[in-house]
Scaffold this motif. Structure first.
Motif, mmCIF file in Angstrom:
data_model
loop_
_atom_site.group_PDB
_atom_site.id
_atom_site.type_symbol
_atom_site.label_atom_id
_atom_site.label_comp_id
_atom_site.label_asym_id
_atom_site.label_seq_id
_atom_site.Cartn_x
_atom_site.Cartn_y
_atom_site.Cartn_z
ATOM 1 N N LYS A 79 8.856 11.240 -11.400
ATOM 2 C CA LYS A 79 8.553 12.557 -10.842
ATOM 3 C C LYS A 79 7.732 12.467 -9.545
ATOM 4 N N LEU A 80 7.355 11.260 -9.150
ATOM 5 C CA LEU A 80 6.572 11.079 -7.924
ATOM 6 C C LEU A 80 7.494 10.983 -6.710
ATOM 7 N N PRO A 81 6.987 11.369 -5.528
ATOM 8 C CA PRO A 81 7.807 11.227 -4.314
ATOM 9 C C PRO A 81 8.150 9.755 -4.078
ATOM 10 N N GLN A 82 9.410 9.497 -3.777
ATOM 11 C CA GLN A 82 9.843 8.119 -3.560
ATOM 12 C C GLN A 82 9.708 7.784 -2.082
ATOM 13 N N THR A 83 8.499 7.364 -1.724
ATOM 14 C CA THR A 83 8.171 7.099 -0.327
ATOM 15 C C THR A 83 8.506 5.678 0.098
ATOM 16 N N GLY A 84 8.813 4.813 -0.882
ATOM 17 C CA GLY A 84 9.051 3.406 -0.572
ATOM 18 C C GLY A 84 7.794 2.572 -0.720
ATOM 19 N N LYS A 85 6.645 3.239 -0.852
ATOM 20 C CA LYS A 85 5.379 2.523 -1.047
ATOM 21 C C LYS A 85 5.200 2.179 -2.520
ATOM 22 N N ILE A 86 4.546 1.055 -2.752
ATOM 23 C CA ILE A 86 4.278 0.622 -4.114
ATOM 24 C C ILE A 86 3.071 1.400 -4.635
ATOM 25 N N VAL A 87 3.280 2.050 -5.798
ATOM 26 C CA VAL A 87 2.225 2.827 -6.453
ATOM 27 C C VAL A 87 2.201 2.458 -7.927
ATOM 28 N N PHE A 88 1.227 2.985 -8.658
ATOM 29 C CA PHE A 88 1.164 2.779 -10.093
ATOM 30 C C PHE A 88 2.488 3.210 -10.716
ATOM 31 N N GLY A 89 3.050 2.364 -11.565
ATOM 32 C CA GLY A 89 4.314 2.677 -12.228
ATOM 33 C C GLY A 89 5.537 2.125 -11.528
ATOM 34 N N SER A 90 5.379 1.669 -10.288
ATOM 35 C CA SER A 90 6.516 1.121 -9.548
ATOM 36 C C SER A 90 7.016 -0.168 -10.194
ATOM 37 N N THR A 91 8.307 -0.422 -10.016
ATOM 38 C CA THR A 91 8.893 -1.700 -10.389
ATOM 39 C C THR A 91 9.172 -2.424 -9.081
ATOM 40 N N VAL A 92 8.600 -3.606 -8.932
ATOM 41 C CA VAL A 92 8.617 -4.315 -7.657
ATOM 42 C C VAL A 92 9.241 -5.696 -7.821
ATOM 43 N N THR A 93 10.198 -5.999 -6.952
ATOM 44 C CA THR A 93 10.779 -7.338 -6.929
ATOM 45 C C THR A 93 10.209 -8.068 -5.717
ATOM 46 N N VAL A 94 9.666 -9.256 -5.970
ATOM 47 C CA VAL A 94 9.089 -10.071 -4.903
ATOM 48 C C VAL A 94 9.708 -11.456 -4.943
ATOM 49 N N VAL A 95 9.644 -12.131 -3.806
ATOM 50 C CA VAL A 95 10.094 -13.513 -3.749
ATOM 51 C C VAL A 95 8.925 -14.367 -3.270
ATOM 52 N N ASN A 96 8.693 -15.479 -3.965
ATOM 53 C CA ASN A 96 7.654 -16.425 -3.588
ATOM 54 C C ASN A 96 8.171 -17.170 -2.355
ATOM 55 N N LEU A 97 7.470 -17.069 -1.258
ATOM 56 C CA LEU A 97 7.950 -17.642 0.002
ATOM 57 C C LEU A 97 7.917 -19.174 0.001
ATOM 58 N N ILE A 148 -0.887 -17.376 -2.948
ATOM 59 C CA ILE A 148 0.565 -17.363 -3.074
ATOM 60 C C ILE A 148 1.105 -16.296 -2.132
ATOM 61 N N ASP A 149 2.070 -16.684 -1.298
ATOM 62 C CA ASP A 149 2.681 -15.747 -0.349
ATOM 63 C C ASP A 149 3.960 -15.173 -0.943
ATOM 64 N N TYR A 150 4.043 -13.850 -0.966
ATOM 65 C CA TYR A 150 5.226 -13.152 -1.467
ATOM 66 C C TYR A 150 5.785 -12.239 -0.394
ATOM 67 N N GLU A 151 7.104 -12.031 -0.446
ATOM 68 C CA GLU A 151 7.739 -10.984 0.341
ATOM 69 C C GLU A 151 8.268 -9.963 -0.641
ATOM 70 N N ILE A 152 8.047 -8.678 -0.333
ATOM 71 C CA ILE A 152 8.512 -7.606 -1.209
ATOM 72 C C ILE A 152 9.980 -7.353 -0.902
ATOM 73 N N VAL A 153 10.834 -7.536 -1.905
ATOM 74 C CA VAL A 153 12.273 -7.417 -1.741
ATOM 75 C C VAL A 153 12.745 -6.006 -2.060
ATOM 76 N N GLU A 154 12.183 -5.419 -3.144
ATOM 77 C CA GLU A 154 12.656 -4.103 -3.567
ATOM 78 C C GLU A 154 11.539 -3.360 -4.302
ATOM 79 N N VAL A 155 11.498 -2.022 -4.075
ATOM 80 C CA VAL A 155 10.563 -1.141 -4.775
ATOM 81 C C VAL A 155 11.388 -0.066 -5.475
ATOM 82 N N GLN A 156 11.197 0.064 -6.786
ATOM 83 C CA GLN A 156 11.943 1.068 -7.549
ATOM 84 C C GLN A 156 10.981 1.992 -8.267
#
Length: 158
Positions: A79-97, A148-156
């Protein structure tokens, strides 16, 4: 009292557990105590003592869940605005660089964190580094074994 964030999914799971404990476990244990009591001498009645111990554990868990839910600020990520920013409740895919390993985390409250299910506490070092960032950003997580360096691949927002 300060409220603690909890996902709707986490609150629903706790409520389901609470309902099961109150509607199924409590009556079952009461029945087991009654049956054991009918067997006679309570001093040497192992069934009675085991049922009473189980009753204590169930009542403690009921109290714990009720307390957790009373302090929960339930957040429905869908129900939150999908701004693309990571917030509480987000599902985030990252890659270890460094290793190219990809992993997906869901940022949840302390009570629902479960590293085996890739649910990390909003207060964890990884979540603190990710919150406020968006896809394509690089973050550095200060881990006990070094940065540890990560790149954010996807925010859902699911």
């Amino acid at each position: 009292m300060q409220k603690h964030p909890m996902t709707k999914e986490g609150a629903d799971a706790l409520q389901a557990e609470l309902n099961k404990l109150k509607k199924e476990e409590r009556p079952r244990i009461s029945e087991a105590i009654a049956v054991a009591r009918d067997h006679g001498d309570l001093k040497e009645n192992a069934e009675y003592h085991a049922a009473r111990e189980e009753q204590g554990l169930v009542e403690a868990r009921i109290n714990q869940i009720e307390h957790i839910l009373s302090l929960a600020q339930v957040i429905d990520i869908t129900k939150l605005p999908q701004t693309g920013k990571i917030v509480f409740g987000s599902t985030v895919t990252v890659v270890n660089l460094d290793t190219d390993d990809e992993i997906t985390y869901k940022i949840v409250g302390n009570e629902e964190s479960d590293i085996k299910a890739n649910k990390i506490s909003v207060n964890s070092p990884i979540a603190r580094a990710l919150v406020g960032k968006e896809e394509g950003d690089e973050v550095v997580v200060q881990a006990p074994g070094g940065n540890i360096d990560y790149e954010i691949v996807e925010v859902q927002y699911i």
